[in-house]
Write a protein that holds these residues in place. Structure first.
Motif, PDB file in Angstrom:
ATOM      1  N   HIS A  16       0.857  -1.189   0.000  1.00 41.05           N
ATOM      2  CA  HIS A  16       0.000   0.000   0.000  1.00 41.05           C
ATOM      3  C   HIS A  16       0.890   1.236   0.000  1.00 41.05           C
ATOM      4  N   MET A  17       0.750   2.030  -1.032  1.00 39.39           N
ATOM      5  CA  MET A  17       1.544   3.252  -1.141  1.00 39.39           C
ATOM      6  C   MET A  17       0.626   4.446  -0.944  1.00 39.39           C
ATOM      7  N   ASP A  18       0.975   5.290  -0.008  1.00 38.47           N
ATOM      8  CA  ASP A  18       0.160   6.452   0.300  1.00 38.47           C
ATOM      9  C   ASP A  18       1.048   7.687   0.258  1.00 38.47           C
ATOM     10  N   GLY A  19       0.593   8.706  -0.383  1.00 40.26           N
ATOM     11  CA  GLY A  19       1.377   9.931  -0.460  1.00 40.26           C
ATOM     12  C   GLY A  19       1.267  10.569  -1.831  1.00 40.26           C
ATOM     13  N   ASP A  20       2.070  11.584  -2.039  1.00 43.20           N
ATOM     14  CA  ASP A  20       2.052  12.307  -3.308  1.00 43.20           C
ATOM     15  C   ASP A  20       2.606  11.446  -4.436  1.00 43.20           C
ATOM     16  N   SER A  21       2.120  11.674  -5.628  1.00 43.36           N
ATOM     17  CA  SER A  21       2.588  10.963  -6.810  1.00 43.36           C
ATOM     18  C   SER A  21       4.002  11.411  -7.151  1.00 43.36           C
ATOM     19  N   TYR A  22       4.922  10.470  -7.225  1.00 45.75           N
ATOM     20  CA  TYR A  22       6.309  10.776  -7.574  1.00 45.75           C
ATOM     21  C   TYR A  22       6.372  11.331  -8.996  1.00 45.75           C
ATOM     22  N   ARG A  23       5.595  10.741  -9.890  1.00 48.19           N
ATOM     23  CA  ARG A  23       5.580  11.179 -11.280  1.00 48.19           C
ATOM     24  C   ARG A  23       5.087  12.619 -11.404  1.00 48.19           C
ATOM     25  N   MET A  24       4.012  12.943 -10.739  1.00 46.42           N
ATOM     26  CA  MET A  24       3.457  14.299 -10.833  1.00 46.42           C
ATOM     27  C   MET A  24       4.339  15.313 -10.106  1.00 46.42           C
ATOM     28  N   LYS A  25       4.997  14.892  -9.052  1.00 42.85           N
ATOM     29  CA  LYS A  25       5.840  15.777  -8.271  1.00 42.85           C
ATOM     30  C   LYS A  25       7.051  16.250  -9.081  1.00 42.85           C
ATOM     31  N   HIS A  26       7.569  15.396  -9.954  1.00 47.35           N
ATOM     32  CA  HIS A  26       8.796  15.704 -10.669  1.00 47.35           C
ATOM     33  C   HIS A  26       8.598  16.058 -12.151  1.00 47.35           C
ATOM     34  N   ARG A  27       7.382  16.290 -12.583  1.00 49.20           N
ATOM     35  CA  ARG A  27       7.163  16.659 -13.977  1.00 49.20           C
ATOM     36  C   ARG A  27       7.079  18.167 -14.105  1.00 49.20           C
ATOM     37  N   LYS A  28       7.448  18.677 -15.243  1.00 48.89           N
ATOM     38  CA  LYS A  28       7.311  20.113 -15.500  1.00 48.89           C
ATOM     39  C   LYS A  28       5.871  20.366 -15.924  1.00 48.89           C
ATOM     40  N   SER A  29       5.341  21.442 -15.449  1.00 49.44           N
ATOM     41  CA  SER A  29       3.957  21.764 -15.767  1.00 49.44           C
ATOM     42  C   SER A  29       3.829  22.200 -17.226  1.00 49.44           C
ATOM     43  N   VAL A  30       2.785  21.725 -17.878  1.00 46.33           N
ATOM     44  CA  VAL A  30       2.536  22.137 -19.276  1.00 46.33           C
ATOM     45  C   VAL A  30       2.034  23.572 -19.314  1.00 46.33           C
ATOM     46  N   PHE A  31       1.687  24.106 -18.168  1.00 50.64           N
ATOM     47  CA  PHE A  31       1.203  25.479 -18.099  1.00 50.64           C
ATOM     48  C   PHE A  31       2.234  26.433 -17.513  1.00 50.64           C
ATOM     49  N   SER A  32       3.502  26.074 -17.575  1.00 52.93           N
ATOM     50  CA  SER A  32       4.530  26.924 -16.988  1.00 52.93           C
ATOM     51  C   SER A  32       4.655  28.236 -17.759  1.00 52.93           C
ATOM     52  N   ALA A  33       5.238  29.229 -17.116  1.00 54.23           N
ATOM     53  CA  ALA A  33       5.380  30.569 -17.715  1.00 54.23           C
ATOM     54  C   ALA A  33       6.503  30.624 -18.737  1.00 54.23           C
ATOM     55  N   GLU A  34       7.302  29.531 -18.833  1.00 56.66           N
ATOM     56  CA  GLU A  34       8.410  29.518 -19.783  1.00 56.66           C
ATOM     57  C   GLU A  34       7.895  29.502 -21.209  1.00 56.66           C
TER      58      GLU A  34
END
Length: 62
Positions: A43-61
């Protein structure tokens, strides 16, 4: 393949809620009885590792 290979099964829904998801508690119980026989549940509980380390597609860059 019983007792000869491994299966990895992942789900965001806990087994307690599978009956509601599948619509038939009897069938769900039979499936879980066979799937959970001689199993190790992790059982894994907590924040998604994948989502935590991805760059947002809506970034200001730009």
């Amino acid at each position: 393949l019983y007792d000869r290979s491994s299966i990895s099964l992942t789900s965001k829904t806990s087994p307690e809620l599978w009956g509601e998801l599948m619509g038939d508690q009897g069938i769900t119980t039979a499936i879980l009885d066979r799937v959970l026989h001689r199993v190790e549940v992790i059982h894994m509980d907590g924040d998604s590792y994948r989502m935590k380390h991805r760059k947002s597609v809506f970034s200001a860059e730009v």
